[in-house]
Design a protein around this motif. Sequence first.
Motif, short mmCIF file in Angstrom:
data_model
loop_
_atom_site.label_atom_id
_atom_site.label_comp_id
_atom_site.label_asym_id
_atom_site.label_seq_id
_atom_site.Cartn_x
_atom_site.Cartn_y
_atom_site.Cartn_z
N LEU A 74 0.85 -1.19 0.00
CA LEU A 74 0.00 0.00 0.00
C LEU A 74 0.89 1.24 0.00
O LEU A 74 1.28 1.74 1.04
N ARG A 75 1.19 1.73 -1.20
CA ARG A 75 2.16 2.82 -1.31
C ARG A 75 1.52 4.18 -1.55
O ARG A 75 2.08 5.19 -1.17
N THR A 76 0.39 4.23 -2.19
CA THR A 76 -0.21 5.52 -2.53
C THR A 76 -1.58 5.65 -1.85
O THR A 76 -2.20 4.64 -1.49
N ILE B 282 -3.45 -0.17 6.64
CA ILE B 282 -3.19 1.12 6.02
C ILE B 282 -2.39 2.01 6.97
O ILE B 282 -1.45 2.70 6.55
N ALA B 283 -2.74 1.97 8.25
CA ALA B 283 -2.02 2.78 9.23
C ALA B 283 -0.56 2.35 9.32
O ALA B 283 0.35 3.18 9.41
N ARG B 284 -0.31 1.03 9.27
CA ARG B 284 1.07 0.55 9.29
C ARG B 284 1.82 1.00 8.05
O ARG B 284 3.00 1.34 8.10
N ALA B 285 1.13 1.01 6.90
CA ALA B 285 1.76 1.46 5.66
C ALA B 285 2.14 2.94 5.74
O ALA B 285 3.17 3.35 5.22
N ARG B 286 1.31 3.73 6.38
CA ARG B 286 1.57 5.17 6.51
C ARG B 286 2.54 5.49 7.64
O ARG B 286 3.18 6.53 7.63
N GLY B 287 2.61 4.61 8.62
CA GLY B 287 3.45 4.85 9.80
C GLY B 287 2.54 5.01 11.01
O GLY B 287 1.88 6.03 11.17
N MET B 288 2.49 3.97 11.83
CA MET B 288 1.55 3.92 12.96
C MET B 288 1.74 5.09 13.91
O MET B 288 0.76 5.66 14.40
N THR B 289 2.98 5.47 14.16
CA THR B 289 3.23 6.58 15.10
C THR B 289 2.61 7.87 14.60
O THR B 289 1.94 8.59 15.35
N GLN B 290 2.80 8.16 13.32
CA GLN B 290 2.26 9.40 12.76
C GLN B 290 0.73 9.36 12.70
O GLN B 290 0.07 10.35 13.00
N VAL B 291 0.17 8.23 12.33
CA VAL B 291 -1.30 8.11 12.28
C VAL B 291 -1.88 8.29 13.68
O VAL B 291 -2.88 9.00 13.85
N ALA B 292 -1.27 7.67 14.67
CA ALA B 292 -1.74 7.81 16.05
C ALA B 292 -1.70 9.28 16.47
O ALA B 292 -2.67 9.80 17.06
N ARG B 293 -0.61 9.94 16.16
CA ARG B 293 -0.47 11.36 16.51
C ARG B 293 -1.56 12.18 15.82
O ARG B 293 -2.22 13.01 16.45
N ASP B 294 -1.76 11.95 14.52
CA ASP B 294 -2.76 12.70 13.76
C ASP B 294 -4.18 12.42 14.23
O ASP B 294 -5.06 13.28 14.12
N ALA B 295 -4.40 11.21 14.76
CA ALA B 295 -5.74 10.83 15.24
C ALA B 295 -5.96 11.24 16.69
O ALA B 295 -7.07 11.11 17.21
N GLY B 296 -4.90 11.70 17.35
CA GLY B 296 -5.03 12.08 18.75
C GLY B 296 -5.11 10.89 19.69
O GLY B 296 -5.75 10.96 20.74
N LEU B 297 -4.46 9.80 19.30
CA LEU B 297 -4.48 8.57 20.10
C LEU B 297 -3.05 8.16 20.42
O LEU B 297 -2.11 8.58 19.74
N SER B 298 -2.90 7.33 21.44
CA SER B 298 -1.57 6.78 21.69
C SER B 298 -1.30 5.67 20.68
O SER B 298 -2.23 5.02 20.19
N GLU C 160 0.05 2.80 21.20
CA GLU C 160 -0.32 1.51 21.77
C GLU C 160 -1.82 1.27 21.65
O GLU C 160 -2.26 0.17 21.31
N SER C 161 -2.63 2.30 21.96
CA SER C 161 -4.08 2.12 21.88
C SER C 161 -4.53 1.93 20.43
O SER C 161 -5.48 1.20 20.17
N LEU C 162 -3.83 2.57 19.51
CA LEU C 162 -4.17 2.40 18.10
C LEU C 162 -3.86 0.97 17.64
O LEU C 162 -4.68 0.34 16.98
N TYR C 163 -2.68 0.46 18.01
CA TYR C 163 -2.35 -0.94 17.69
C TYR C 163 -3.40 -1.88 18.25
O TYR C 163 -3.87 -2.80 17.58
N LYS C 164 -3.78 -1.66 19.51
CA LYS C 164 -4.75 -2.54 20.16
C LYS C 164 -6.11 -2.46 19.47
O LYS C 164 -6.74 -3.48 19.18
N ALA C 165 -6.57 -1.25 19.18
CA ALA C 165 -7.89 -1.07 18.56
C ALA C 165 -7.97 -1.71 17.19
O ALA C 165 -9.01 -2.27 16.81
N LEU C 166 -6.88 -1.65 16.42
CA LEU C 166 -6.90 -2.13 15.04
C LEU C 166 -6.30 -3.53 14.88
O LEU C 166 -6.07 -3.98 13.77
N ALA D 126 -7.31 10.71 9.94
CA ALA D 126 -5.85 10.77 10.00
C ALA D 126 -5.21 10.14 8.77
O ALA D 126 -4.15 10.58 8.33
N LEU D 127 -5.86 9.12 8.23
CA LEU D 127 -5.33 8.44 7.04
C LEU D 127 -5.66 9.18 5.75
O LEU D 127 -5.14 8.85 4.69
#
Length: 106
Positions: free
Chosen positions: A24-26, A55-71, A73-79, A96-97
Amino acid sequence: MSRKIARKKVAKTKTVPYDVAEQLRTPQEMAAYLDAWFAEAPDDAAGIARALGDIARARGMTQVARDAGLSRESLYKALSANGNPSFATILKVARALGVRLHAMAA
């Protein structure tokens, strides 16, 4: 008379785990992947959440979590496969995506 049986060396097949996030590149590929989940498995909430996770992993989980206002760890757990994200979390992650969820008549 002894016969030697020639043993043929068999090359071992090397396998690696497949990770769809690597494909998932684009933004268009990401949206098409999520849309395919909606089309093929519209009742599979856990699968759709996992697709968002891919998709979040493809974009970068840390950045997606930040953009979504979530930690992160909680994003990994939720998804994750065992996650059960709230609809509010799904909306935050989608925003965020950079993907939009839309409705159409069935």
